[in-house]
Design a protein around this motif. Structure first.
Motif, short mmCIF file in Angstrom:
data_model
loop_
_atom_site.label_atom_id
_atom_site.label_comp_id
_atom_site.label_asym_id
_atom_site.label_seq_id
_atom_site.Cartn_x
_atom_site.Cartn_y
_atom_site.Cartn_z
N PRO A 84 1.55 -1.38 0.08
CA PRO A 84 -0.03 0.00 0.13
C PRO A 84 0.45 0.68 0.06
O PRO A 84 2.05 1.50 1.17
N GLY A 85 0.59 2.04 -1.08
CA GLY A 85 1.32 3.30 -0.88
C GLY A 85 1.97 3.49 -2.36
O GLY A 85 2.74 4.11 -2.99
N SER A 86 2.66 2.84 -3.26
CA SER A 86 3.10 2.19 -4.40
C SER A 86 2.48 2.15 -5.47
O SER A 86 0.79 2.69 -5.11
N ALA A 87 3.12 2.94 -5.98
CA ALA A 87 1.83 2.95 -7.86
C ALA A 87 1.10 1.80 -7.92
O ALA A 87 0.06 1.81 -8.60
N ALA A 88 1.75 0.84 -8.08
CA ALA A 88 0.97 -0.52 -8.25
C ALA A 88 -0.67 -1.15 -7.47
O ALA A 88 -1.14 -1.83 -7.66
N PHE A 89 0.15 -0.67 -6.06
CA PHE A 89 -1.35 -1.67 -5.30
C PHE A 89 -2.25 0.41 -5.27
O PHE A 89 -3.28 -0.17 -6.04
N ALA A 90 -2.18 1.33 -6.35
CA ALA A 90 -3.73 2.23 -6.64
C ALA A 90 -3.98 1.46 -7.32
O ALA A 90 -5.02 1.46 -7.79
N GLY A 91 -2.84 1.15 -8.99
CA GLY A 91 -3.96 1.04 -10.15
C GLY A 91 -4.66 -0.80 -9.81
O GLY A 91 -5.58 -0.72 -9.92
N GLU A 92 -4.21 -1.77 -8.18
CA GLU A 92 -4.77 -2.53 -8.43
C GLU A 92 -6.31 -2.28 -7.37
O GLU A 92 -7.27 -2.93 -7.66
N PHE A 93 -5.78 -1.53 -6.79
CA PHE A 93 -6.83 -0.90 -6.03
C PHE A 93 -8.00 -0.01 -6.62
O PHE A 93 -9.67 -0.94 -6.71
N LEU A 94 -7.73 0.67 -7.46
CA LEU A 94 -8.79 0.90 -8.64
C LEU A 94 -9.48 -0.39 -9.57
O LEU A 94 -11.01 -0.19 -9.29
N ILE A 95 -8.72 -1.48 -9.52
CA ILE A 95 -9.41 -2.20 -10.53
C ILE A 95 -10.60 -3.13 -9.29
O ILE A 95 -10.70 -3.36 -10.16
N LEU A 96 -9.54 -2.94 -8.54
CA LEU A 96 -10.68 -4.37 -7.29
C LEU A 96 -11.49 -3.26 -7.32
O LEU A 96 -12.83 -4.00 -7.44
N ALA A 97 -12.18 -2.35 -7.04
CA ALA A 97 -12.71 -1.67 -7.07
C ALA A 97 -13.91 -1.40 -7.66
O ALA A 97 -15.26 -1.34 -7.73
N GLY A 98 -13.20 -1.48 -9.09
CA GLY A 98 -14.30 -0.81 -10.49
C GLY A 98 -14.60 -2.64 -10.17
O GLY A 98 -16.23 -2.60 -10.75
N VAL A 99 -13.70 -3.86 -10.41
CA VAL A 99 -14.33 -4.85 -10.48
C VAL A 99 -16.13 -5.43 -9.40
O VAL A 99 -16.44 -6.21 -9.22
N PHE A 100 -15.72 -4.64 -8.16
CA PHE A 100 -16.53 -4.91 -7.11
C PHE A 100 -17.78 -5.24 -7.35
O PHE A 100 -18.74 -5.62 -7.30
N ARG A 101 -17.89 -3.52 -7.79
CA ARG A 101 -18.54 -2.94 -8.30
C ARG A 101 -19.66 -4.58 -8.95
O ARG A 101 -20.71 -4.71 -9.72
N GLN A 102 -18.88 -5.13 -10.19
CA GLN A 102 -19.41 -6.38 -11.16
C GLN A 102 -19.91 -7.27 -10.45
O GLN A 102 -20.65 -8.22 -10.00
N GLY A 103 -19.52 -7.62 -8.45
CA GLY A 103 -19.78 -8.82 -7.97
C GLY A 103 -18.60 -8.90 -7.25
O GLY A 103 -17.20 -8.88 -7.24
N TRP A 104 -18.69 -8.88 -6.09
CA TRP A 104 -17.54 -9.01 -4.51
C TRP A 104 -17.57 -9.97 -5.39
O TRP A 104 -15.99 -10.50 -4.43
N ALA A 105 -17.81 -11.26 -5.49
CA ALA A 105 -16.59 -12.32 -5.76
C ALA A 105 -15.56 -12.40 -6.68
O ALA A 105 -14.10 -12.66 -6.10
N TRP A 106 -15.30 -11.21 -7.75
CA TRP A 106 -13.93 -10.70 -8.18
C TRP A 106 -12.79 -9.94 -7.68
O TRP A 106 -11.82 -10.63 -7.66
N ALA A 107 -13.63 -9.17 -7.11
CA ALA A 107 -13.14 -8.60 -5.42
C ALA A 107 -12.46 -9.56 -4.19
O ALA A 107 -10.89 -9.51 -4.07
N VAL A 108 -12.85 -10.91 -4.53
CA VAL A 108 -12.63 -11.50 -3.38
C VAL A 108 -11.36 -11.80 -4.05
O VAL A 108 -9.87 -11.85 -3.42
N VAL A 109 -11.78 -13.02 -5.31
CA VAL A 109 -10.01 -13.22 -5.96
C VAL A 109 -9.05 -12.96 -6.16
O VAL A 109 -8.43 -12.82 -5.45
N GLY A 110 -9.58 -11.35 -6.37
CA GLY A 110 -8.06 -10.16 -6.25
C GLY A 110 -7.80 -9.66 -4.85
O GLY A 110 -6.46 -9.69 -4.73
N ALA A 111 -8.22 -10.37 -3.80
CA ALA A 111 -7.83 -9.83 -2.51
C ALA A 111 -7.00 -11.32 -2.64
O ALA A 111 -5.96 -10.60 -1.62
N ILE A 112 -7.46 -12.27 -2.40
CA ILE A 112 -6.46 -13.77 -2.69
C ILE A 112 -5.34 -13.07 -3.74
O ILE A 112 -3.45 -13.85 -2.49
#
Lengths: 479, 102, 634
Positions: A375-403
């Motif tokens: 957290p704090g790195s640029a890669a985190f920023a990108g990953e956070f945005l992506i997962l935040a976006g995909v979370f709106r499509q369904g929570w399961a995707w974000a869970v996979v991302g969290a794993i």
């Protein structure tokens, strides 16, 4: 101006191939061309108006008018950033190749410049046939670069790379032709949208092979392992983003309804790639393997962001594309420096390299930590945005991302420890030097860019799309 | 129009063609196969001429002449091949000449 | 109030960068001074900020400041912002104050280590990260601080990276924290969808509108992260292993600051937790269970640092109980006093270890009270404070928590009360077990061999800082005497004010306070007595049922459980993928393509029989078919 950025490398390649210069002058010329490219890009960056909708810095010359095919290049916000990342990474790669010293330098540098030109052409082309030509043109230098300067298994790697990519591209050619003829024009700016599923799939499959996306990735491990480090850096960092560009600009923007229809299967494949790549990276036996599979995982993540089809997803995908290009490039170049010192990339034979080599340790640790998206790195920023976006499509995707976040920590720390920590490995001798100034000159600018992006990721996420409305811009065909 | 109906000519042409085809398919000697081929061509020629007579224009007859020219050339080549084979004492049996197989 | 806060935040970062970039160009000593200096500057700035806040009205002590937009997409906008209010001020003071003392101590402790510079850079980085965490003005910056603290912890635990055990411990700590981060991130996504923002103000303002399920899920995610960071059950296994790091690291990170971040989190996020009462109860229960578990396991530890580590786990359990029942003020109070006496204990233990040239096994120690008299006094003070003996600081803070749980009432409250009292007994036993084994009896042969006290018990930097902590451990409780004088709670009040009716009664009555204190002190003394009986006369081991002893020594087999549940399956699945999927996919695809093409060619090639008659038949058949087609189509 865009034409200058596109043509310059080709001109440079021509000069390098024909003029009988010495190794020193050839390399210097190539490096100079690459740096001038960066300079030209900065020039465009400064003059770019990020609030304006539509293409900027475009040039158009009609080629044949009855099919409306033209040489049409131009830049959008997001393609500007992709071009920027490409020229920076390629400049570093050329510098690395110069430092290491490759045989037959004129051929080598000419090919690298040709590749640079093709890559820039892909990102700036606004005509489908030009895009296709540039897409294929990227493959030619790669084929030769891997096949001639690669490692022991290079022939097999090259064969796989070429067969896979061409198979996908043939599908894309059919799709291009059908689309162009049905729209009456091959221009991306002038053509409208279509809901033809088969054409959409043709494009998607070609890009899925290029990215690569699971399960079309069979060419990836061998290609990344057998290429010279700088070519692997370019393959993984830059060339794969051509697929991202294609998916965004062509597959999604031109086929909004099929994109919605196929959203779920593609998301499934993307998340499968994300988890699969992470797991395989965790158990890979050599440096290149870890970075290669982590690349697969990251491309899955970026695709996840693209097909979330919303603001956060698109912004995150573009940001992550730029970041991953830099990270992957740096990691492969670092792997190259380690391999030169230890003559091997096998993790079991490495270890303890941090002792007495603070520069290597610091750079590897910094890059690794950014790669795992602390957290704090640029890669985190990108990953956070992506997962935040995909979370709106369904929570399961974000869970996979969290794993995948946890898995990324596991494989990256394993990599760092295997190289730097505990006892010196069997292939590591005490005479192996720390990073030389030339290597620092190649790596530090890349890491500096990453750190700058970590402090201000909004530089990209705010500006990739006008008015920061990605979804509207993309889904309405970039009007 | 004098003479028999077109149908009779076509019938004869058909018989000739059928005889020729059977010859091509069933005979083993390449010479006989060539001969049968000629008979087929003649049958076709007959049909052409009969129709030309019926339609009242000369296109069919001219075409028949062309066919005769082709037939002659092809026979020359074919006979030349068979004579060459015979000179080399190769068995003149179509079933044994199978070197060009896939 | 805000400007000094920025200085406080950035000073340690500047220090870390300076040390990293200057590298070998500065001496090792200078690196240490630079690091200490930057943290001291941060403390001064925190103090300035605090005084500025005192000068304001109690209701006006909150300020936010945003540097620039960090990330944005569509409607979502996240800035690089900090929030300065009483809660963050308390944490700032504790972190920088205790931090400065510990970094100063390290100058002496790390003197012989050739890689000192790296250590000081990491320590400064850690302080910066922790300050980011406590000063964050929105959830994402909090997560940034959270993650960076985990990174600094990884770097510091694995500082002696030639040791495989240290590297493994560092990885374990980081990965467990990453699991907590993942839980956080999921909670954040839910918040973005439900409230559209990640600013504290925005989210807390809308906390009431969240549905029960959403609030519970969000609170659970946050709790997951807190539990990982604070080493509470079930994500606690990393903390004992973290003792592989040098002692100052254990003192700073694993006692005073990082592990208390979870407590800070629950206090900061209390509107969300109060919207999900079941999760709040869970917090308290986990705290109580951890408190007891850690206390029991501490009874059988032989490494001096691990005893203190488990003690930390246990004390944080107390803090979790406090914030779980809504006694935020008491929880933070105990956080502060615990920072004092736990750092004191660790640093004093560090003096012992340093004097014994790195020996950490208590069984090799003994009789040190005559050989290291000042350290003996320090540790005794720390132990008494930990055991909750009046009038030391621990007495006031710990008993406040136990009294609050009595006041909270209900089944849960009584359970927590009982657990708290049981914990007091255990604390007395294990703490004084340590004291008696290490300092009591006669010096062991190992001690005689190794002990070096020619230069006094330790360098000035070490003994002076420990002395300061000792003083703080004694007087630190003075800021809050239950029922009589509570400036501490008053200071925190505007932030942690409770708005929910069912949490109204967390102010214990005077009777409850006295009863609790009497019981707690009594049990503590009883524990000391038991320890005296068992270990006082120089005895080292105590007979206990084998199974129980084994279970405790293996920390109730949590490590084995997690290995089996997570590590081996992940490894196994990865290997399975590699052989079953990747192998065939890569190999198969290309050989598959080539053999497929060859097979196709062979198949088609069967049509080339070489027989003239076959070809003739084919032509004839083809003609026939065409003729039929023509005729029928006509």
């Amino acid at each position: 101006m865009t034409t200058a950025i596109v043509i310059l490398p080709f001109a440079g390649a021509l000069v390098v191939w024909t003029a009988p210069l010495s190794r020193f002058w050839t390399g210097s010329l190539a490096l100079l061309v690459a740096l001038v490219e960066v300079g030209l890009w900065i020039n465009v960056l400064v003059g770019f108006d990020f609030d304006e909708h539509g293409l900027q810095f475009d040039q158009r010359v009609t080629w044949f008018s009855d099919l409306d095919v033209s040489y049409h290049v131009g830049l959008y916000g997001f393609s500007l950033w992709l071009v920027g990342m490409s020229v920076v990474v390629m400049a570093a790669a050329i510098a690395y190749g110069y430092w290491v010293g490759r045989e037959r330098p004129r051929v080598y540098f000419g090919l690298m410049l040709f590749l640079l030109g093709a890559v820039v052409a892909v990102f700036s082309s606004q005509d489908l046939l030009l895009f296709y030509a540039a897409f294929e043109a990227m493959l030619i230098p790669l084929y030769v670069l891997v096949g001639v300067w690669g490692g022991p298994g290079r022939l097999g790697a090259t064969v796989k790379l070429v067969i896979y990519t061409i198979a996908g591209s043939l599908l894309m050619l059919v799709a291009v032709i059908v689309f162009g003829l049905s729209q009456g024009t091959f221009s991306l700016v002038d053509s409208g949208t279509s809901d033809n599923t088969w054409v959409f799939l043709g494009f998607v499959v070609a890009f899925a092979v290029k990215a690569p996306l699971f399960p079309f990735h069979a060419w990836l491990p061998d290609a990344y392992r057998e290429s010279p480090p700088e070519v692997a850096a370019v393959l993984s960092g830059v060339v794969s983003k051509a697929a991202v560009f294609g998916l965004l600009r062509i597959a999604i923007a031109k086929f909004p309804e099929p994109a919605e229809d196929f959203r779920v299967p593609i998301l499934v494949l993307a998340s499968a790639g994300l988890v699969y790549g992470s797991l395989l990276a965790f158990r890979a036996v050599d440096l290149r393997g870890v970075i290669a599979y982590s690349s697969l995982a990251q491309m899955g993540l970026i695709t996840l962001g693209l097909f979330a089809l919303n603001d956060a997803g698109f912004n995150g995908a573009i940001l992550q594309s730029v970041v991953h290009g830099l990270v992957s490039g740096t990691l492969f170049l670092l792997a190259g420096t380690v391999e030169r010192r230890a003559t091997t990339g096998e993790l079991l034979r490495l270890g303890g390299m941090a002792r007495g080599r603070p520069l290597l340790a610091t750079l590897l640790m910094t890059t690794g930590v950014i790669a795992l998206a602390v957290p704090g790195s640029a890669a985190f920023a990108g990953e956070f945005l992506i997962l935040a976006g995909v979370f709106r499509q369904g929570w399961a995707w974000a869970v996979v991302g969290a794993i995948a976040i946890v898995l990324a920590a596991m494989y990256t720390l394993r990599l760092i420890s295997a190289v730097l920590h505990t006892r010196p490995g069997s292939s590591v001798s005490d005479e192996a030097l720390d990073l030389r100034p030339a290597e620092l000159g190649v790596l530090v600018p890349l890491v500096a860019c990453l750190l700058a992006l970590s402090v201000w990721p909004a530089a990209i996420s705010d500006t990739a799309f006008p008015d920061n409305e990605p979804r509207e811009t993309v889904m309405e065909n970039f009007r | 129009m004098r003479g028999p109906d077109v149908t009779w000519y076509l019938a004869v042409a058909g018989v000739l063609f059928a005889t020729g085809s059977l010859g091509v398919l069933l005979r083993r000697s390449p010479l006989i196969v060539l001969l049968s081929l000629e008979i087929m061509l003649n049958g076709a020629n007959l049909a052409l001429i009969a129709f030309a007579r019926q339609q009242g224009d000369a296109e069919g007859q001219i075409f028949a002449l062309a066919v005769m020219a082709v037939a002659a050339s092809e026979v020359v080549v074919g006979l030349g091949l068979i004579v060459a084979l015979a000179r080399r004492n190769v068995a003149l049996d179509v079933d044994k000449l199978t070197t060009l197989r896939g | 109030m805000v400007a000094p806060a920025w200085i406080c935040l950035l000073a340690p970062l500047a220090g870390a960068l300076a040390i990293t970039l200057l590298g070998r160009r500065i001496s090792r000593r200078l690196a240490g001074l630079l690091s200490t200096g930057s943290v001291a500057v941060a403390f001064a700035a925190a103090l300035l900020s605090f005084l500025a806040a005192l000068g304001r009205d109690p209701d006006d002590r909150e300020a936010t400041s945003t540097a620039w937009t960090w990330l944005s997409a569509g409607d979502l906008e996240i800035g690089l912002s900090i929030l300065v209010d009483p809660l963050s001020l308390v944490m700032m003071l504790v972190v920088t104050g205790v931090g400065a003392l510990i970094v100063a101590y390290s100058i002496g402790y790390m003197h012989d280590d050739p890689e000192e510079r790296r250590f000081f850079a990491y320590m400064a980085l850690f302080v910066f990260s922790m300050l980011t965490l406590v000063l964050a003005g929105n959830f994402l910056i909090l997560l940034v601080g959270w993650g960076l603290v985990g990174l600094a912890s990884y770097l510091l635990i694995g500082f002696h990276h030639e040791r495989t055990s240290a590297v493994a411990a560092a990885k374990k700590a980081f990965i467990m924290n990453a699991v907590g981060d993942a839980a956080f991130v999921l909670a954040f996504f839910l918040l973005i969808v439900e409230t559209g923002t990640l600013d504290y103000a925005g989210v807390f303002g809308r906390a009431d509108e969240l549905s029960g399920t959403v609030a519970t899920l969000v609170a659970l995610g946050l709790l997951g992260g807190a539990v990982a960071k604070s080493a509470q059950i079930p994500l606690h296994t990393w903390l004992p292993d973290a003792m592989e790091g040098p002692t100052p690291v254990s003192a700073l990170i694993h006692a005073a600051t990082m592990v208390t971040a979870g407590v800070y989190l629950v206090a900061r996020m209390h509107p969300l937790f109060e919207a999900a009462p079941s999760v709040q109860d869970l917090t308290a229960i986990l705290g109580a269970v951890t408190l007891l578990f850690a206390g029991l396991v501490a009874l059988v530890q032989t490494d001096i640092k691990r005893v203190i580590a488990y003690s930390t786990m246990s004390q944080i359990g107390y803090m979790f109980v406090a914030v779980g029942i809504g006694a935020y003020g008491n929880g933070m109070f105990h956080l502060m006093t615990h920072a004092f006496f736990k750092a004191l204990l660790f640093l004093a233990a560090g003096i012992v270890i340093h004097a014994l040239l790195g020996e950490q096994d208590m069984r090799q120690m003994g009789g040190l009270r005559r050989l290291l008299p000042r350290t003996w006094v320090f540790m005794l003070v720390g132990a008494l404070a930990l055991a909750g003996m009046p009038p030391l600081s621990g007495f006031f803070s710990k008993d406040a928590i136990i009294a609050s749980s009595l006041a909270a009432g209900g089944g849960l409250g009584y359970f927590l009360f009982a657990a708290g009292l049981a914990g007091a007994l255990l604390t007395g036993i294990y703490t004084f077990r340590l004291i008696f084994i290490v300092f009591g009896g006669e010096p062991s042969p190992s001690v005689r061999e190794r002990l070096h006290t020619e230069h006094g018990e330790g360098p000035v930097s070490m003994t002076a800082t420990v002395a300061v902590l000792g003083v703080l451990a004694v007087v630190g409780g003075a800021v809050q005497i239950a029922g009589i004088w509570h400036p501490f709670a008053d200071f925190l009040d505007p932030i942690v004010a409770l708005e929910r009716e069912h949490l109204a009664l967390v102010e214990p009555s005077v009777t409850e306070d006295w009863v609790t204190s009497a019981l707690a002190v009594g049990l503590g003394l009883a524990g000391i007595g038991i320890a005296w009986r068992l270990y006082g006369a120089g005895r080292r081991e105590v007979a206990a049922p084998r199974a129980v002893r084994h279970a405790l020594e293996h920390k109730l087999y949590f490590d084995e459980l997690y290995n089996g549940l997570f590590y081996w399956p992940a490894s196994g699945i990865a290997r399975a993928f590699r052989s079953l999927v990747e192998g065939p996919l890569i190999g198969g695809s290309v050989t598959g393509v080539s053999s497929g093409a060859r097979g196709l060619g062979r198949g088609v090639g069967h049509a080339q029989t070489g027989y003239l008659r076959t070809y003739a038949l084919a032509i004839a058949a083809g003609v026939a078919v065409l003729a039929l087609v023509f005729v029928s189509v006509r």
